[in-house]
Design a protein around this motif. Sequence first.
Motif, short mmCIF file in Angstrom:
data_model
loop_
_atom_site.label_atom_id
_atom_site.label_comp_id
_atom_site.label_asym_id
_atom_site.label_seq_id
_atom_site.Cartn_x
_atom_site.Cartn_y
_atom_site.Cartn_z
N SER A 440 57.70 47.42 42.56
CA SER A 440 58.33 46.47 41.65
C SER A 440 57.56 45.17 41.48
CB SER A 440 59.74 46.13 42.14
OG SER A 440 59.68 45.54 43.44
N ALA A 442 54.64 44.58 40.08
CA ALA A 442 54.07 44.42 38.74
C ALA A 442 55.13 44.00 37.74
CB ALA A 442 53.40 45.73 38.31
N ALA A 443 56.30 44.65 37.79
CA ALA A 443 57.37 44.30 36.86
C ALA A 443 57.84 42.86 37.08
CB ALA A 443 58.54 45.27 37.03
N GLY A 475 50.04 40.83 36.96
CA GLY A 475 50.90 41.99 36.73
C GLY A 475 50.13 43.18 36.21
N LEU A 479 49.85 46.76 38.16
CA LEU A 479 50.25 48.01 37.51
C LEU A 479 49.10 49.00 37.47
CD1 LEU A 479 52.29 49.70 35.90
CD2 LEU A 479 51.53 48.51 33.83
N THR A 502 57.18 51.51 37.64
CA THR A 502 55.93 51.46 36.89
C THR A 502 56.17 51.64 35.39
OG1 THR A 502 55.62 53.82 37.34
CG2 THR A 502 54.54 52.25 38.82
N ALA A 505 57.37 48.36 34.19
CA ALA A 505 56.25 47.42 34.16
C ALA A 505 55.35 47.66 32.96
CB ALA A 505 55.44 47.54 35.46
#
Length: 650
Positions: A440, A442-443, A475, A479, A502, A505
């Motif tokens: 989580s 990256a999101a 980010g 990802l 993912t 994201a």
Amino acid sequence: MTQTGGREDVVARLSEEVGRLGGRLQEIGIELQALPAAGATSRPSAVEPGPTPFVPAPFAHAPATWTPPLAPDPSAGWWNPLGLPGAAPSAPAGPALVGPARVAGPAVGPGPAVGPGPAWGPAWGPGPGAAPPLPRVHWWQREGAASRAVAVAGSAVTLIGVVMLLVLAAQGGWFGPVPRVVGGAVLALGLVGLSLRVHQRDNGQAGAVALAGTGAAGLYLDVVAATAVYGWLPEPVGLALGAAVATGGLALAHRWSSQSLAVVVVAGAAVLSPALAEPGSLLLVAFLLVLQVGSAGAAALAARERRWPVLAVVGIVPPVLAALGAVAAAPADATGRLLVVLTCLLVTATGLGLALVDLRRRPTDVVATGSLALAVSPSLVAAGLLEHWAAVAVAGGLAAVLVVLVVTGGALAGRARGTLVALAAVALFQATATAASADSAAAALLVEGLLLTALAHRVRSRTVLLTAVVYGALGTVTLAVRLPASSLVTAGGALSDATGATTLAAVLLVAAVVALAAEVRWSHVVAHPQPLWWIGAAVALYGTTAALVAGSVLVLDRPGFVVGHSAATVVWVAVGLVLLARGLARGGPVEARVAGLLLVAAAVAKLLLFDLSALNGVARVAAFLVTGLLLLWRGALARSENAKPGQPGA
């Protein structure tokens, strides 16, 4: 005889004329000599031609045969043909007026320049009255520097002696606690009283400052010892008494308009307080906070007439260092760690408040701007002492407070606002790294990038927009590590790496790219944004493909890989045609036309090189049919747009 007498009469008459001319030339010479002093500020722009200098006879009656004087040797010195007094040579400042002397009689050879006259150019050397350059004076050669150095050394040694009296004497059993504390207080008060008398003397300010600063700092240390070493005073009472002592010393500094006195009081007490209060203790932090508040008050009073930047630095650095020391020496129990965190938050709040007050008064104050970063650092470090969500709450709450200060601080200068934004970004990143998992992260970073983009639009700040770009880049990298492009070209890779986090994201990545591009285009913050467009297009292409493939795999399992890539190809073509239409419109940007053509070409290449072999069944047919129909539709639309009125569109 008649002829001879007539000749003598003519010679006498000519001699009288020559004498009158000589007198007139003497008057002209005097006027010329006075010209450089009277017209020093107005120099002629050009040299006007004048008559050849005339050498008169220095007498009224000449003999029958008169021979003009020969030009003297220039090496013999200055030539003063008019015999003017005080005609001294001066450095030639322009073209010399040289010409042959013309007199009644035999011709004379060329002579040197005529005497003083107006200057027509820059002087060759320093003009009359110009002061010679002053020799360089070192600091120890300045008046009173030696006395001040001796006074400072005496102040330091005396304060160390006071500390030794209060603490080290106890180790050897010298005297008793009461004599030590009372003796230190009497000595300090005596120094302050002596400073008042010394200050009344001529040139006694340096000595008075040293005496008063030593006395006030020594009395403050005496209070610290009575509170922290001997425990005679309760901590609140000791802090109140210390505040009174510091206020008195700083008030005297304000009365004398002496930043040096204030610095001696604060620095002397701050440097030697750890010898009395245990380093890393919260009581030490509290005593140093009292000094910081007092120094800020003195600086605020002095700000009406002058600035005391050294006092501001001396005031904020000791409590910050003491708070960091308290974090390093934090106890193992949860209650003790919580107290340390609360103390660090108090240091941060005090530092931020005092710095913002200074910035309201002087928006470009460099010391106050640097104080912002110093004040925030203890709380960010102390957040690591807490449990997971408590640490997130501290770092996230600090970031929220800093963002509020950015939004509401309309009077802050660009440097101060940028510092607050950078601090908020660091606090937000710390909260995100603490709270988010690997999937989580990256999101979370992309959501924060979107929020920062909205904040940049709100406050119209380049610094905030740059911070949003940094969060978007972080980010994207996160990802790309969790869902690399290599996982999207095989069904097995997509099945193993695709998760809900993912996929979310990837969708947020596309949204972040669109938001950043819109803000850059709206704010005109970049003069030549073309390279940014290409980078953003590549990132958005990756995000779109990742979102479609990962989402399809999550919903449809293995068949979703085929469906996702088919949808990605169609989306590539559709977006490329939209960009192409935008670029072909009247007044449309050339970049949109080029991007549209490249995207359509990439979609066709993907269709032929990847989809044809990787896809099968209905998905392959659908990808080819939809792509072909879209291209045909765009081609037909372009033909009818290019058709002239009255002619068929085909």
